[in-house]
Design a protein around this motif. Structure first.
Motif, PDB file in Angstrom:
ATOM      1  N   ALA A 116       0.814  -1.189   0.058  1.00  0.00           N
ATOM      2  CA  ALA A 116      -0.069   0.163   0.125  1.00  0.00           C
ATOM      3  C   ALA A 116       0.893   1.470   0.080  1.00  0.00           C
ATOM      4  CB  ALA A 116      -1.018  -0.012   1.252  1.00  0.00           C
ATOM      5  N   ARG A 117       2.064   1.200   0.823  1.00  0.00           N
ATOM      6  CA  ARG A 117       2.968   2.454   0.888  1.00  0.00           C
ATOM      7  C   ARG A 117       3.519   2.734  -0.477  1.00  0.00           C
ATOM      8  NH1 ARG A 117       5.598   0.734   4.749  1.00  0.00           N
ATOM      9  NH2 ARG A 117       4.527   1.806   6.292  1.00  0.00           N
ATOM     10  N   SER A 118       3.936   1.692  -1.003  1.00  0.00           N
ATOM     11  CA  SER A 118       4.510   1.842  -2.471  1.00  0.00           C
ATOM     12  C   SER A 118       3.780   2.177  -3.355  1.00  0.00           C
ATOM     13  CB  SER A 118       5.344   0.195  -2.719  1.00  0.00           C
ATOM     14  OG  SER A 118       6.100  -0.129  -2.004  1.00  0.00           O
ATOM     15  N   LEU A 119       2.639   1.783  -3.382  1.00  0.00           N
ATOM     16  CA  LEU A 119       1.310   2.292  -4.411  1.00  0.00           C
ATOM     17  C   LEU A 119       1.157   3.809  -4.191  1.00  0.00           C
ATOM     18  CD1 LEU A 119      -0.982  -0.705  -4.518  1.00  0.00           C
ATOM     19  CD2 LEU A 119       0.196   0.215  -6.599  1.00  0.00           C
ATOM     20  N   MET A 120       1.113   4.122  -3.050  1.00  0.00           N
ATOM     21  CA  MET A 120       0.926   5.709  -2.866  1.00  0.00           C
ATOM     22  C   MET A 120       2.226   6.467  -2.918  1.00  0.00           C
ATOM     23  SD  MET A 120      -1.992   6.418  -2.005  1.00  0.00           S
ATOM     24  CE  MET A 120      -2.173   5.212  -3.474  1.00  0.00           C
ATOM     25  N   MET A 121       3.363   5.839  -2.781  1.00  0.00           N
ATOM     26  CA  MET A 121       4.793   6.645  -2.977  1.00  0.00           C
ATOM     27  C   MET A 121       4.795   6.994  -4.576  1.00  0.00           C
ATOM     28  SD  MET A 121       7.535   4.758  -0.775  1.00  0.00           S
ATOM     29  CE  MET A 121       8.920   5.647  -1.345  1.00  0.00           C
ATOM     30  N   ALA A 122       4.415   5.923  -5.390  1.00  0.00           N
ATOM     31  CA  ALA A 122       4.318   5.898  -6.996  1.00  0.00           C
ATOM     32  C   ALA A 122       3.186   6.815  -7.515  1.00  0.00           C
ATOM     33  CB  ALA A 122       3.759   4.387  -7.584  1.00  0.00           C
ATOM     34  N   MET A 123       2.227   6.961  -6.772  1.00  0.00           N
ATOM     35  CA  MET A 123       0.976   8.019  -6.813  1.00  0.00           C
ATOM     36  C   MET A 123       1.287   9.460  -6.448  1.00  0.00           C
ATOM     37  SD  MET A 123      -2.130   7.849  -8.059  1.00  0.00           S
ATOM     38  CE  MET A 123      -3.459   9.249  -8.475  1.00  0.00           C
ATOM     39  N   HIS A 124       2.054   9.408  -5.522  1.00  0.00           N
ATOM     40  CA  HIS A 124       2.508  11.008  -5.007  1.00  0.00           C
ATOM     41  C   HIS A 124       3.655  11.078  -6.165  1.00  0.00           C
ATOM     42  CE1 HIS A 124       0.522  10.520  -1.398  1.00  0.00           C
ATOM     43  NE2 HIS A 124       0.952  11.676  -0.830  1.00  0.00           N
ATOM     44  N   SER A 125       4.701  10.315  -6.473  1.00  0.00           N
ATOM     45  CA  SER A 125       5.466  10.756  -7.624  1.00  0.00           C
ATOM     46  C   SER A 125       5.072  11.107  -8.987  1.00  0.00           C
ATOM     47  CB  SER A 125       6.610   9.446  -7.847  1.00  0.00           C
ATOM     48  OG  SER A 125       7.661   9.742  -8.529  1.00  0.00           O
ATOM     49  N   ALA A 126       3.935  10.434  -9.237  1.00  0.00           N
ATOM     50  CA  ALA A 126       3.233  10.679 -10.437  1.00  0.00           C
ATOM     51  C   ALA A 126       2.549  12.297 -10.505  1.00  0.00           C
ATOM     52  CB  ALA A 126       2.159   9.570 -10.927  1.00  0.00           C
ATOM     53  N   MET A 127       2.241  12.626  -9.457  1.00  0.00           N
ATOM     54  CA  MET A 127       1.587  13.948  -9.348  1.00  0.00           C
ATOM     55  C   MET A 127       2.672  14.931  -8.640  1.00  0.00           C
ATOM     56  SD  MET A 127      -2.142  13.290  -7.738  1.00  0.00           S
ATOM     57  CE  MET A 127      -2.781  14.660  -8.025  1.00  0.00           C
ATOM     58  N   LYS A 128       4.135  14.536  -8.539  1.00  0.00           N
ATOM     59  CA  LYS A 128       5.117  15.452  -8.102  1.00  0.00           C
ATOM     60  C   LYS A 128       4.632  16.014  -6.845  1.00  0.00           C
ATOM     61  CE  LYS A 128       7.241  16.203 -12.632  1.00  0.00           C
ATOM     62  NZ  LYS A 128       7.979  17.289 -13.340  1.00  0.00           N
ATOM     63  N   ILE A 129       3.823  15.107  -5.840  1.00  0.00           N
ATOM     64  CA  ILE A 129       3.605  15.866  -4.651  1.00  0.00           C
ATOM     65  C   ILE A 129       4.477  15.013  -3.511  1.00  0.00           C
ATOM     66  CG2 ILE A 129       1.954  15.603  -2.865  1.00  0.00           C
ATOM     67  CD1 ILE A 129       0.005  15.917  -5.129  1.00  0.00           C
ATOM     68  N   PRO A 130       5.275  15.663  -2.735  1.00  0.00           N
ATOM     69  CA  PRO A 130       6.295  14.900  -1.668  1.00  0.00           C
ATOM     70  C   PRO A 130       5.391  13.872  -1.004  1.00  0.00           C
ATOM     71  CG  PRO A 130       6.476  17.208  -1.725  1.00  0.00           C
ATOM     72  CD  PRO A 130       5.236  16.989  -2.539  1.00  0.00           C
ATOM     73  N   PHE A 131       6.034  12.846  -1.012  1.00  0.00           N
ATOM     74  CA  PHE A 131       5.328  11.673  -0.241  1.00  0.00           C
ATOM     75  C   PHE A 131       5.496  12.027   1.479  1.00  0.00           C
ATOM     76  CE2 PHE A 131       5.311   7.703   2.191  1.00  0.00           C
ATOM     77  CZ  PHE A 131       3.981   6.918   1.769  1.00  0.00           C
ATOM     78  N   GLY A 132       4.395  11.838   2.208  1.00  0.00           N
ATOM     79  CA  GLY A 132       4.123  12.167   3.574  1.00  0.00           C
ATOM     80  C   GLY A 132       3.630  13.402   3.951  1.00  0.00           C
ATOM     81  N   MET A 133       3.378  14.392   2.831  1.00  0.00           N
ATOM     82  CA  MET A 133       2.744  15.486   2.776  1.00  0.00           C
ATOM     83  C   MET A 133       1.119  15.568   2.784  1.00  0.00           C
ATOM     84  SD  MET A 133       5.126  17.778   3.787  1.00  0.00           S
ATOM     85  CE  MET A 133       4.324  19.444   3.172  1.00  0.00           C
ATOM     86  N   PRO A 134       0.426  15.872   3.778  1.00  0.00           N
ATOM     87  CA  PRO A 134      -0.975  15.683   3.505  1.00  0.00           C
ATOM     88  C   PRO A 134      -1.376  16.500   2.430  1.00  0.00           C
ATOM     89  CG  PRO A 134      -0.394  16.188   6.005  1.00  0.00           C
ATOM     90  CD  PRO A 134       0.650  16.539   5.120  1.00  0.00           C
ATOM     91  N   ASN A 135      -2.434  15.848   1.542  1.00  0.00           N
ATOM     92  CA  ASN A 135      -2.677  16.676   0.216  1.00  0.00           C
ATOM     93  C   ASN A 135      -3.906  15.801  -0.176  1.00  0.00           C
ATOM     94  OD1 ASN A 135      -2.687  17.419  -2.546  1.00  0.00           O
ATOM     95  ND2 ASN A 135      -0.740  18.309  -2.241  1.00  0.00           N
ATOM     96  N   ASP A 136      -5.006  16.857  -0.390  1.00  0.00           N
ATOM     97  CA  ASP A 136      -6.259  16.132  -0.835  1.00  0.00           C
ATOM     98  C   ASP A 136      -6.440  15.851  -2.516  1.00  0.00           C
ATOM     99  OD1 ASP A 136      -7.246  16.309   1.935  1.00  0.00           O
ATOM    100  OD2 ASP A 136      -8.033  18.533   1.468  1.00  0.00           O
ATOM    101  N   ASP A 137      -5.453  16.474  -2.965  1.00  0.00           N
ATOM    102  CA  ASP A 137      -5.373  16.402  -4.515  1.00  0.00           C
ATOM    103  C   ASP A 137      -5.241  14.823  -4.703  1.00  0.00           C
ATOM    104  OD1 ASP A 137      -5.792  18.849  -4.741  1.00  0.00           O
ATOM    105  OD2 ASP A 137      -3.433  19.400  -5.206  1.00  0.00           O
ATOM    106  N   ILE A 138      -4.342  14.094  -4.123  1.00  0.00           N
ATOM    107  CA  ILE A 138      -4.333  12.615  -4.306  1.00  0.00           C
ATOM    108  C   ILE A 138      -5.552  11.831  -4.223  1.00  0.00           C
ATOM    109  CG2 ILE A 138      -3.174  10.377  -3.262  1.00  0.00           C
ATOM    110  CD1 ILE A 138      -1.018  12.140  -4.484  1.00  0.00           C
TER     111      ILE A 138
END
Length: 379
Positions: free
Chosen positions: A150-172
């Motif tokens: 689950a963490r790896s999938l979300m890291m990939a999603m954050h990377s795709a959207m160029k959003i730092p992983f671990g930063m709260p962001n409703d865009d994800i």
């Protein structure tokens, strides 16, 4: 060079986490499974690493997304063949865990491509991720989510959207809602589980997210993982009595949370090596302390997780602060860090009177935190 180091770090973390788990729970794994994972580790170190380096890093430009996906599909074939050759003696739950481990590695390879192809625009990066999950059939094969997956999938999603992983962001979450079918289901479940792992919100937030997911995906195979995640958070429900943790104060005396059960506690978890912690102490904490000085039933408790006491004491000797100062030690392995699922510091919590949890993810020092503390004491 940084990306090469990132690849090494990802694989290292993956295997260190796995073998730490194997060591701790050795009695739960068969010799066949331990041998299986040792063989897979050998494949990664002696074969996969070189192939990935050649395709991604030993070239001036990143390969096209089509070429990289084709490359990964060949890697996937090798991993599948390894599984066929070596999984025969594994128990069923071990086969499932081995498959999840392979899925995690494949997801991380996709995330590495996104990290390497920095020039790609967000829209193209999202298209790549969707195509990657589809072409590798991961969106069909993944039926159960581990924490790492689950963490790896979300890291990939954050990377795709160029959003730092671990930063709260409703865009994800908004982006995931726009994705339909198996991919939308998989990413939605991963996002909820990852939020629970990182305690991005409260127990109640996670409970509502799982409820909404169950309505949208009634027969999802991921519901079991999400419900298990919720069970692990039950002790962090608002109003739950917090475990009575013990620390050591600057005089070497024992300090318990229960010593302050008649007060509202603003708990600040920090370490002397934590840059953001020290910056907050210098820029936010002084005014924050002044605002609360007249509220005798609110205590500011600073708990250090430094590995050694000396750096903690040295910092406070040179930079004295008001409040209660205590030492937990052990870094992220400290019991209190595990209890509250702390993955990064500084981390702030508000514990109400009678040691009842008020906010497991409280605002940082400032007006919002003052308001929350006053609310916790009933004002």
């Amino acid at each position: 060079m940084n990306t090469i180091l990132k690849f090494s770090k990802l694989i290292l973390i993956l295997f260190l986490g796995l073998f730490f788990s194997l060591t701790v729970k050795a009695q739960n794994y068969s010799d066949a499974y331990v041998n299986y994972m040792s063989g897979l580790e050998n494949y990664v170190q002696n074969d996969l690493y070189g192939k990935v380096s050649e395709v991604l890093y030993d070239v001036e430009d990143a390969p096209s997304k089509e070429d990289f996906i084709s490359f990964v599909k060949e890697i996937q074939k090798e991993m599948n063949q390894f599984h066929l050759d070596n999984a025969g003696d594994l128990m069923e739950d071990e086969k499932s865990e081995a498959a999840s481990f392979t899925h995690t590695m494949l997801v991380q390879l996709g995330e590495l491509y996104l990290d390497r192809a920095q020039e790609m625009e967000v829209e193209d990066r999202l298209i790549f991720l969707k195509e990657y999950l589809s072409e590798t059939n991961l969106d069909q094969e993944i039926k159960s989510l581990t924490d790492d997956l689950a963490r790896s999938l979300m890291m990939a999603m954050h990377s795709a959207m160029k959003i730092p992983f671990g930063m709260p962001n409703d865009d994800i979450a908004v982006q995931i809602q726009s994705i339909s079918g198996n991919q939308g289901e998989l990413l939605a479940a991963s996002n909820i589980l990852n939020d629970m792992l990182m305690l991005s919100g409260s127990y109640e937030d996670s409970e509502m997210a799982v409820s909404d997911f169950s309505k949208n995906y009634t027969n999802s195979t991921h519901l079991a993982n999400l419900k298990e995640g919720l069970v692990s958070l039950e002790k962090l429900k608002t109003g739950s009595v917090v475990e009575d943790f013990s620390f050591v104060n600057l005089e070497g005396e024992k300090v318990n949370l229960s010593d302050y059960k008649d007060k509202v506690i603003y708990l600040d978890l920090w370490a002397s090596w934590c840059g953001p912690c020290i910056n907050t102490f210098k820029t936010k904490t002084p005014d924050f302390e002044k605002q609360l000085r007249e509220h005798e039933d609110i205590v500011l408790m600073y708990v250090s997780v430094d590995d050694q006491q000396a750096p903690w004491k040295n910092y406070l000797d040179k930079n004295p602060m008001r409040g209660v100062h205590a030492y937990a030690g052990q870094g992220f392995e400290a019991d209190i860090m595990k209890y509250f699922k702390v993955w990064g510091i500084p981390r702030y919590l508000i514990i109400g009177k009678d040691n009842k949890l008020f906010n497991a993810n409280a605002p940082r020092p400032g007006d919002e935190a003052v308001a929350a503390l006053l609310e916790a004491k009933g004002e």
